[in-house]
Write an enzyme that holds these catalytic residues in place. Structure first.
Site, PDB file in Angstrom:
ATOM      1  N   ALA A 156      43.981   9.879  40.078  1.00 18.22           N
ATOM      2  CA  ALA A 156      44.146  11.327  40.213  1.00 18.22           C
ATOM      3  C   ALA A 156      42.960  12.007  40.870  1.00 18.22           C
ATOM      4  O   ALA A 156      43.128  12.977  41.613  1.00 18.22           O
ATOM      5  CB  ALA A 156      44.408  11.944  38.835  1.00 18.22           C
ATOM      6  N   HIS A 157      41.745  11.546  40.604  1.00 20.84           N
ATOM      7  CA  HIS A 157      40.593  12.270  41.144  1.00 20.84           C
ATOM      8  C   HIS A 157      40.471  12.121  42.655  1.00 20.84           C
ATOM      9  O   HIS A 157      39.680  12.818  43.296  1.00 20.84           O
ATOM     10  CB  HIS A 157      39.301  11.824  40.455  1.00 20.84           C
ATOM     11  CG  HIS A 157      38.808  10.472  40.840  1.00 20.84           C
ATOM     12  ND1 HIS A 157      37.817  10.285  41.774  1.00 20.84           N
ATOM     13  CD2 HIS A 157      39.162   9.242  40.418  1.00 20.84           C
ATOM     14  CE1 HIS A 157      37.583   8.987  41.910  1.00 20.84           C
ATOM     15  NE2 HIS A 157      38.386   8.336  41.097  1.00 20.84           N
ATOM     16  N   GLY A 179      42.280   4.798  37.944  1.00 20.98           N
ATOM     17  CA  GLY A 179      42.911   4.032  39.002  1.00 20.98           C
ATOM     18  C   GLY A 179      42.525   2.571  38.952  1.00 20.98           C
ATOM     19  O   GLY A 179      43.342   1.679  39.224  1.00 20.98           O
ATOM     20  N   CYS A 202      21.580  -0.506  53.100  1.00 21.30           N
ATOM     21  CA  CYS A 202      20.388   0.136  52.559  1.00 21.30           C
ATOM     22  C   CYS A 202      20.712   1.257  51.586  1.00 21.30           C
ATOM     23  O   CYS A 202      19.811   1.860  51.019  1.00 21.30           O
ATOM     24  CB  CYS A 202      19.525   0.671  53.698  1.00 21.30           C
ATOM     25  SG  CYS A 202      20.456   1.538  54.958  1.00 21.30           S
TER      26      CYS A 202
END
Length: 460
Positions: A195-196, A69, A320
Site C-alpha cells: 500500500a505505501h 508487501g 557507494c
C-alpha cells in the site's frame, strides 16, 4: 522541498488520511465478532476487500491483506512452492526482481530447492522466450515483477503468463510499482503489492491467489484472512489502503500523461546538460513517473547528499550508497553504469516547476562532485608507448574509473591499460565506461597482487 522518491514510498494520499482517521473511530473492534461493533468492523473490512479486488482484477475471496508487501511476496512464494512440492522444487525468477523475491529464493535454496535466474537485456527486460525456456517439468513456481522498481522498465507479463500457463506453472507477479497505474495484464496466478507504494499507509500489503492454484500456507494455522495472513487485521490501515488505491486509480489516466511528459523532459535534458551520463531503462515500455540515470566519475552517495542540500530527495542504486559496497543487483544484471546513479520517481501532483529547478541544479552539483574527486574534463589523446598499469586497490568507485580515464590517452591506439581494483563495483563500471567512451573492454582476471585486473584497450 521536492520529494522525488515515490518508488520507495509515496506520500500519504489525502483520501488515505481521511479514511484512516474515520476508520480509527469506526473500525477498532474485532471483525470476527457478531455484536454491533464487530459487525460494523466486518462491513468495513469486506468493503475494503471488494475495492482492492476490483483494482487488482480478482475475486474478493481470492485476496487477503498482509502486514506488508514483503510479507505478501514471502507468503505467496512459500505457499505456492509448498502447494506444488510434488511437482518439483524449481523456482524461476528474473535477475531484476525485488529483494523480497531474491531473499525468498535464497531461503528456498537453503532448504534444498533449486533456482533458475532468467537474465535481462540492457533495458532491464526479460525476453518471454528466454523465460519460457527456463520452465521445465520440475518447476513449481515462476516469479516476475510487473515493472522494475529501480529503472521503471515494464516486463512482458502477459506473454510470460501465457508461457507459464502452457507449461502448467503458476506465475506470481510482484505488482508493487505498477498497481497504482492499472491492473496487471495477463493470466497470472498470484499477485502481491504494498500500500505505501501507491499512497496508502505503511504496514499493509495484499496477496491475491487465483482459485485453482495449489496453495499451502506455511507456519502455524490461523483462522483470519483464509489462514494466509495470521494475526488481527490492521483494519484502519486496510481501509485507508483500499480507499487510496481506488482514488489513485481514478487519477491514473490523467496523471500518467502529465508525469510521463515530465519524465520525458528529464530523460532528454539530463544528457544534454550533464556530460558523460547514461540514462537507463526502457525509454518506451516504462512506468510513467520514474527515470534513472548514472553519471561517470561521480560518487553516488556524495551526489545524493548534495542534491539533498539543494532540497531534492532522490535515491540511488550506486554501490557507494549501500553498506554492502556492491552495486545494485538490478544495474549489475543490466550491465549498465552504476556509479553516480540517481533514481527520480515523481509522486502524484509533482509540479512542473520542481522538475525545471531540478534540471537547473543538477549540472552544477555533478560538476562540483567531479571536481572534488579530480575527475577528468575530457579524455584526450597523447603520445606514449607500451601498456599501463593503474593500481586502484583500496579505492572505491568511481576512483578506479577516474584513474583509468586520466591515463587512457597516455597509451597509443591498440595498447592497453590494466586497472587493479578490489571494489566489486569496478566489475560493472569499467566495462560500462568502455562502452560509453568507445574503448574496448578486453576482460578481467585475478591479480597476483590481490584484487582483480581489468584490461582495457584504447581504440579511440
Amino acid at each position: 522541498m521536492p520529494y522525488f522518491d515515490a518508488a520507495s514510498s509515496a506520500p500519504l494520499h489525502p483520501v488515505a488520511r481521511q479514511a484512516l482517521l474515520a476508520s480509527l473511530d469506526e473500525g477498532w473492534a474485532d471483525p470476527a465478532r457478531l455484536y454491533r461493533e464487530g459487525r460494523r468492523a466486518r462491513l468495513l473490512l469486506d468493503a475494503a476487500r471488494e475495492a482492492a479486488a476490483e483494482a487488482v482484477g480478482c475475486r474478493p475471496d481470492e485476496l487477503v491483506f498482509t502486514p506488508s508487501g514483503t510479507r505478501a511476496v514471502h507468503s505467496g512464494i512459500s505457499g505456492a512452492l509448498a502447494g506444488r512440492r510434488r511437482v518439483g522444487t524449481r523456482l524461476v525468477f528474473s535477475a531484476v526482481e525485488h529483494s523480497s523475491v531474491l531473499h525468498a529464493a535464497e531461503a528456498h535454496a537453503a532448504a534444498g530447492g533449486s533456482l533458475a535466474e532468467v537474465p535481462v537485456d540492457r533495458s532491464g527486460a526479460v525476453e518471454a522466450a528466454a523465460f519460457a525456456a527456463a520452465l521445465d517439468a520440475g518447476t513449481a513456481l515462476a516469479c516476475l515483477q510487473s515493472a522494475n522498481h529501480e529503472v521503471g522498465t515494464v516486463q512482458p507479463v502477459a506473454e510470460v503468463a501465457e508461457a507459464c500457463r502452457a507449461a502448467g506453472v503458476p506465475l506470481l507477479v510482484d505488482a508493487a510499482q505498477s498497481l497504482a497505474w492499472g491492473p496487471v495484464e495477463g493470466d497470472w496466478s498470484l499477485l502481491a503489492a504494498s500500500a505505501h507504494k501507491w499512497g496508502g499507509p505503511a504496514g499493509v500489503g495484499l496477496l491475491a491467489v487465483r482459485k485453482g492454484v495449489r496453495f499451502a500456507p506455511q507456519g502455524p494455522a490461523d483462522e483470519r484472512e483464509s489462514g494466509r495472513a495470521p494475526g488481527f487485521e490492521n483494519l484502519p490501515g486496510i481501509v485507508a489502503a483500499a480507499a487510496s488505491l481506488r482514488a489513485v486509480r481514478a487519477e491514473a489516466e490523467a496523471e500518467s500523461v502529465r508525469l510521463r511528459a515530465l519524465v520525458d523532459r528529464i530523460r532528454a535534458r539530463v544528457p544534454e546538460l550533464v556530460p558523460d551520463v547514461e540514462v537507463v531503462g526502457d525509454p518506451v515500455r516504462r512506468l510513467p513517473h520514474l527515470v534513472t540515470f548514472s553519471c561517470l566519475y561521480v560518487d553516488g552517495e556524495t551526489l545524493l547528499h548534495e542534491l539533498d542540500r539543494e532540497g531534492f530527495s532522490v535515491s540511488s542504486g550506486s554501490s557507494c550508497t549501500s553498506s554492502t559496497l556492491t552495486p545494485s543487483h538490478v544495474l549489475r544484471a543490466m550491465g549498465v553504469l552504476s556509479e553516480g546513479n540517481v533514481r527520480v520517481s515523481l509522486p502524484t501532483g509533482t509540479p512542473e516547476e520542481d522538475v525545471d529547478r531540478f534540471l537547473e541544479v543538477l549540472p552544477g552539483v555533478v560538476a562540483q562532485v567531479r571536481e572534488r574527486l579530480g575527475a577528468p574534463e575530457a579524455v584526450t589523446g597523447a603520445d606514449g608507448s607500451g601498456a599501463l598499469v593503474v593500481d586502484a586497490r583500496g579505492k572505491r568507485c568511481p576512483i578506479p574509473v577516474i584513474e583509468l580515464a586520466k591515463v587512457i590517452g597516455d597509451v597509443p591506439v591498440g595498447d592497453t591499460v590494466t586497472v587493479l581494483a578490489d571494489d566489486e563495483a569496478a566489475r560493472l563500471d569499467i566495462p560500462a565506461w568502455c562502452e560509453m567512451r568507445g574503448q574496448e573492454y578486453v576482460g578481467e582476471e585475478p591479480s597476483p597482487e590481490g584484487g582483480t585486473a581489468y584490461v582495457v584497450r584504447r581504440v579511440a
